[in-house]
Design an enzyme around this catalytic site. Structure first.
Site, mmCIF file in Angstrom:
data_model
loop_
_atom_site.group_PDB
_atom_site.id
_atom_site.type_symbol
_atom_site.label_atom_id
_atom_site.label_comp_id
_atom_site.label_asym_id
_atom_site.label_seq_id
_atom_site.Cartn_x
_atom_site.Cartn_y
_atom_site.Cartn_z
ATOM 1 N N ASN A 1 117.708 -12.864 17.970
ATOM 2 C CA ASN A 1 116.079 -13.462 18.450
ATOM 3 C C ASN A 1 115.937 -12.273 18.884
ATOM 4 O OD1 ASN A 1 116.032 -15.838 16.878
ATOM 5 N ND2 ASN A 1 117.833 -16.058 17.820
ATOM 6 N N ARG B 1 125.965 -6.075 13.602
ATOM 7 C CA ARG B 1 125.241 -6.044 14.567
ATOM 8 C C ARG B 1 123.727 -6.369 13.221
ATOM 9 N NH1 ARG B 1 122.733 -9.880 18.003
ATOM 10 N NH2 ARG B 1 122.812 -9.724 19.913
ATOM 11 N N HIS C 1 129.560 -21.924 24.078
ATOM 12 C CA HIS C 1 128.384 -22.577 24.896
ATOM 13 C C HIS C 1 128.647 -24.274 26.647
ATOM 14 C CE1 HIS C 1 126.365 -22.510 20.588
ATOM 15 N NE2 HIS C 1 125.702 -21.596 21.484
#
Length: 1090
Positions: free
Chosen positions: A346, A379, A749
């Site tokens: 992002n 990527r 996470h």
């Protein structure tokens, strides 16, 4: 990761130190730790109770059910303990699927007691609050406590009391023990809250007539609360799960992670394995591990890890070299593979992070070739094409096989290539360049016309509904979070993210920017400049939120970039304002207890929380949060500038961008997408958004990317079964590899950890499929399933594809265009002495570490910065001597005098120092250059010393560097003598100095004080140094004299003295200086004096 297991010893230490209870807790701090290095005899001297009491010994390595496994020695004396340990210490044992070596033990006093005095107590956290479990029968045979135990839920922000404990938990406890147990449990719960535990189990808890004994204990604490609990915790060591060693490389990466705003994780699974990974993103790292295991590589998978959050080039280099160092220690007969993967970033500049990896590959190119390592790269994201190009080039130059792929290739396709399950394409398709959002060719500065404002499948007659405003009922949350008219406020000075939002707005043909203002408490109110297309606009920045909310009542969304330390307070403050209905919290690492308080307050207020630990969300054609969707090239490539028919919800921010890519390639595009965040307790859950999508007419199908850990996906199953969710749901839970590992692995996470079988990804995928969701066999097939469901909806007429119109264009930022190498401009400055841009500071080509390693000192540093040369040792010493002898010459000289007067006038250090320096010139201190020039010119012209003296006299000029007010031939200046002795001993030649000394003989014959003073000596000696040290050409030496380098020696040296005088006056507290009248001769015109 937030919840981390601690050793039993650490847990008991916390309890004994900090519990506050009326109950008598016995055996406080009576434990001893045994490792392979422990001398039991010496240990007995430190803990004398080991010699006098019966003992219990057990391993302290996060092993469950030790008693059942025969790993507890009970009622032994010290010799018995010694024998018991001899049979087990450093011995391999198997616990479940994990094999490990027993090497850390705990010895405690044995507590004689009856079976009926054993109890079980456990406290654990959930989204709703903290659950207290209590059973009146504890010990090794406690059985299924979830089914048997009495339970008490203490809601978030609620308090526990002895009355509720007695009533809800202690019904089966004898009356004589109820009070002490109630007191202890209340104290234990308060300890649990104060020290940010997430899990605390005591089994058995023994209560006798003497008090309470904590026999066995297991605990986890919220590691993200370190900044709150550091004073109470101290330095906590988190042991690895049993069966996995703690490697120094893991500790090194953990330390890097702690010092960085980025995320860096490394877990070694099998250091002898042939498959190594270096994956960007917490979600992507799990997906790659899943795929490797799905393709049969579980036994060869060497590591799990991830890097994300825009690490610097140096941080990426340190991470990459650690991986490469580990994988090139032992050879494998089949060679090795390194998978450098990731989703579409992002905000991370892919080329910048790849530079660090490329540096590491170059450094390890020899061992990489020796170990037959093949590298596979995939990527996407900002500047990824340049990153892939650089990665491909290093493969060609080093001879290492490096295969590079971009967004045109499915994210996990490289795993199949690396493991030989699919062919490696010779020439992968070339994706569009990052720069392919072009300048507006029309030259118009107006907002481009909208290309499409509704979904392909929307009824064209219906306008998009505006966000639902807060109604009188505070618990009702908005069903539509964002529209083309949404106005937001950004907390934090995140100018790049805000500019990205404005560019998105512009390309979506919004009438006005979606960002109304920013809040940043560390500056005063001001305006910040941004671009709206070609035009520059100003957005207000407020110091406090109250002013911002008052002046912008149309704002209903807050995007918080507050740090993990301030996110809680700023979010709670935001929820005071009824105009806010959605808050996105970007920060990762907020303590779970704080997140739960935020969730409770949000539920009371009817506010939707996205995050924490998220990139945000996006509604194509309407609104995007912060950095969601990446750069404009990705927004255009994924068609996020207009709505599609597919809505998704994901935990991972990086994987949300991958979903944008997959959905845009297989359907008509995204209607809305939200990344709820990777923490254990996201502010909103999957079903919150899935149900919104179900009720949104424009959404025709739903995609959910779930994850190991938690049970929220089962609510989707329930919704499908009950008919509440009728739209097609494509769902896949990542983390299927976890069930294949021998020991527990905490993924990137915080919430990606299964605490029970139902929380595994495998179990959830199975349940979703049985409920009627479309579940692929693996992430590799996710795109195919999405396409299949979409094509079926098109076939049935539910979705009616519309023709694609060309997207509008937006100018590229100058800074980004320059970084991509698309433009060039002359630099405003040039420098050749220092470079601070790389991994370390460089002085004239010499890294700062080498400066210290070589011990060149201050003189050598000055040589690098002033002369761009590594000077000989004697030259460095001479420079330092010059600085020492010119440092000061008393308070009476003009420079020191000015400095003192200025200091006594109350001026600051800089002003006082400048006042003194401004007196330096030909008459005071500035004769070094002039002396060097005059003597050099005379010597080079062939003038004899006498001819030089006579010429200067005839021209009416003073000889610079000759003469002193105090010193003379009879009272020599010792400074000059010290320098002369050194120069004569060490310089290869002193022709100009000898010439000056001959001149001195002539001048002192006329007047004894016409000596070669310190300025003159340094000036002529420096010319000899520059001309004869071998580092300079004659022209270069003369140029340094010409441009004033030598006067710099006096300025630098004397600055030390001036600063000394300033500090001296301040220390002596001298008042304002006024010159005495009797030291002033008042000479006035005659007519005025009369």
């Amino acid at each position: 990761m937030s919840a981390k297991a601690i050793s039993e010893q650490t847990g008991k230490e916390f309890l004994y130190k900090h519990i506050c209870t009326s109950a008598t807790v016995q055996n406080r701090f009576r434990y001893a730790n045994v490792t392979p290095e422990t001398d039991l005899d010496r240990l007995a001297l430190e803990h004398t109770w080991l010699l006098t009491e019966r003992l219990v010994v057990k391993p302290d390595q996060l092993i469950k059910r030790r008693g059942k496994l025969g790993l507890v020695g009970v009622n032994l004396d010290l010799n018995g303990v010694r024998e018991w340990l001899k049979a087990r210490l450093m011995k391999e044992t198997t616990v479940g699927k994990a094999k490990g070596v027993l090497k850390n033990f705990l010895i405690e006093p044995f507590v004689p007691h009856k079976q009926e005095e054993e109890f079980y107590v456990c406290i654990y956290a959930s989204r709703e609050g903290d659950h207290v479990l209590f059973h009146h029968q504890g010990g090794v045979d406690v059985g299924d406590v979830d089914a048997k135990a009495n339970k008490l839920l203490v809601g978030v922000d609620d308090k526990i009391c002895e009355g509720s404990v007695n009533k809800r938990l202690l019904a089966h406890v004898p009356n004589d023990k109820r009070l002490v147990l109630a007191q202890f449990i209340v104290g234990l719960f308060n300890l649990y809250e104060d020290l940010f535990f997430t899990y605390l189990e005591i089994n058995p808890l023994v209560v006798t007539k003497d008090g309470v004994f904590v026999l066995d204990m297991a605990a986890k604490i919220d590691a993200t609360a370190d900044y709150i609990c550091k004073a109470k915790w101290g330095d906590v060591e988190f042991p690895p799960p049993f069966g996995r060693e703690a490697y120094p490389e893991e500790a090194y990466i953990a330390d890097l992670d702690a010092k960085s705003g980025a995320s860096l994780k490394l877990t070694l699974l099998n250091p002898q394995g042939r498959i190594w990974t270096m994956v960007a993103g917490g979600g992507a790292s799990v997906v790659y591990s899943d795929t490797i295991c799905d393709l049969g590589g579980v036994d060869e998978l060497a590591n799990y890890g991830e890097y994300s959050g825009a690490p610097s080039e140096q941080q990426t280099y340190d991470y990459a070299k650690t991986i490469l160092s580990l994988m090139t220690r032992e050879k494998h007969p089949d060679g090795k593979v390194l998978i450098i993967g990731g989703s579409i970033a992002n905000f991370t500049n892919v080329a910048a992070t790849f530079k660090g990896i490329v540096r590491a590959i170059r450094d390890y190119q020899v061992p990489l070739k020796e170990h037959q390592v093949a590298i596979f790269v995939r990527r996407g994201g900002p500047n990824y094409q340049e990153g892939l190009r650089v990665m491909g080039e290093v493969g060609k130059t080093t001879g290492i096989p490096i295969h590079v792929f971009g967004t045109e290739t499915h994210m996990t396709a490289i795993v199949g290539m690396a493991l030989g399950h699919r062919p490696i394409p010779n020439q992968p398709p070339v994706a569009a360049h990052t720069a392919n959002f072009l300048l507006n060719s029309s030259g118009s500065t107006s907002t481009p016309a909208s290309t499409r404002t509704a979904s392909f499948s929307d009824n064209r007659g219906k306008a998009q509904s505006s966000p639902a405003k807060k109604s009188a009922a505070p618990v009702v949350k908005a069903s539509t979070l964002f529209s083309k008219h949404t106005k937001s406020m950004v907390w934090g000075m995140q100018t790049r993210a805000v500019q990205g939002m404005l560019d998105f707005d512009y390309v979506c043909s919004r009438d006005e920017p979606s960002v109304a203002a920013m809040v940043y408490p560390f500056t005063g109110d001001h305006k910040q400049k941004f671009y709206w297309g070609h035009k520059e606009i100003l957005l207000p920045v407020y110091k406090n939120m109250a002013d911002a909310m008052k002046k912008h009542p149309d704002v209903d969304v807050l995007i918080s970039f507050a740090s993990l330390r301030s996110a809680f307070e700023s979010t709670m403050e935001t929820m005071q304002y009824p105009q806010i209905h959605t808050i996105a919290i970007i920060a990762e690492g907020i303590p779970e207890a704080h997140t739960r308080k935020i969730i409770r307050r949000a539920d009371e207020k009817g506010i939707t929380i996205i995050g924490p630990a998220t990139v945000g969300g996006i509604k194509p054609g309407c609104f995007k949060i912060g950095n969601t969707g990446g750069m404009l090239d990705n927004i255009l490539a994924s068609k996020l500038y207009r709505p599609g028919s597919v809505a998704y919800v994901s935990r991972s921010g990086g994987m949300s961008n991958e979903l944008n890519n997959i959905i845009s390639r297989t359907t008509d595009g995204v209607f809305e997408g939200v990344a709820i965040g990777g923490d254990r307790y996201p502010g909103s859950v999957f079903t919150d958004h899935v149900l919104r999508y179900q009720d949104t007419p424009g959404v025709k199908m739903i995609v959910v990317l779930g994850e190991i850990g938690g049970t929220e996906e089962y609510k989707i199953c329930q919704g499908i079964r009950e008919g509440r969710i009728t739209k097609p749901v494509v769902c896949w839970c990542i983390g299927t590899c976890a069930t294949m590992f021998a020991s527990e692995v905490q993924f990137g996470h915080a919430g990606a950890c299964a605490n029970q079988a139902s929380e595994t990804a495998v179990a959830k995928n199975k349940a979703l499929k049985e409920a009627g969701a479309f579940v692929p066999k693996s992430f590799d097939e996710l795109g195919q399933i999405i396409k299949s469901v979409y094509d079926d909806l098109v076939f049935k007429g539910v979705i009616q594809p519309a023709p694609e119109l060309p997207p509008p264009t937006v100018p590229m930022d100058y800074s980004w265009a320059r970084e991509l190498g698309l433009i060039r401009k002359p630099a405003s400055f040039m420098t050749s002495i220092c470079d601070e841009r790389g991994q370390e500071l460089i002085y004239a080509g010499m890294p700062i570490t080498e400066v210290f390693k070589s011990e060149i000192g201050l003189g050598g540093t000055l040589g690098l910065l002033w002369f761009q040369r590594r000077l000989p040792r004697y030259a460095c010493q001479f420079i330092e001597m010059c600085l020492m002898v010119t440092a000061d010459h008393g308070p009476a000289v003009s420079g020191a005098h000015n400095t003192i007067v200025c200091a006594r006038a109350g001026k600051d250090l800089i002003s006082s120092l400048t006042s003194g320096l401004l007196t330096i010139g030909d008459r005071f201190g500035g004769a070094l250059d002039a002396a060097a020039k005059q003597f050099s010119k005379a010597f080079d012209s062939g003038l004899l010393p006498m001819e030089f003296v006579n010429k200067m006299k005839k021209d009416g000029k003073l000889i610079m560097g000759i003469g002193h007010r105090v010193k003379s031939i009879n009272n020599p200046d010792m400074r000059v003598q010290i320098l002369k002795d050194f120069v004569k001993q060490h310089f290869p030649s002193t022709q100009l100095l000898d010439y000056a000394l001959d001149v001195e003989k002539i001048t002192t014959s006329k007047k004894p004080n016409l000596i070669l003073n310190v300025d003159g000596f340094i000036g002529v000696a420096f010319v000899d140094l520059l001309r004869t040290c071998g580092g300079f050409t004659r022209d270069e030496a003369d140029e340094f004299v010409e441009i004033g380098a030598l006067n710099g020696i006096f300025v630098l040296g004397r600055s030390m003295g001036f600063i000394g005088h300033y500090l001296d006056q301040k220390r002596l507290r001298q008042g304002l200086y006024r010159h005495p009248w009797d030291d002033i001769s008042y000479v006035l015109p005659e007519h005025m004096s009369m």
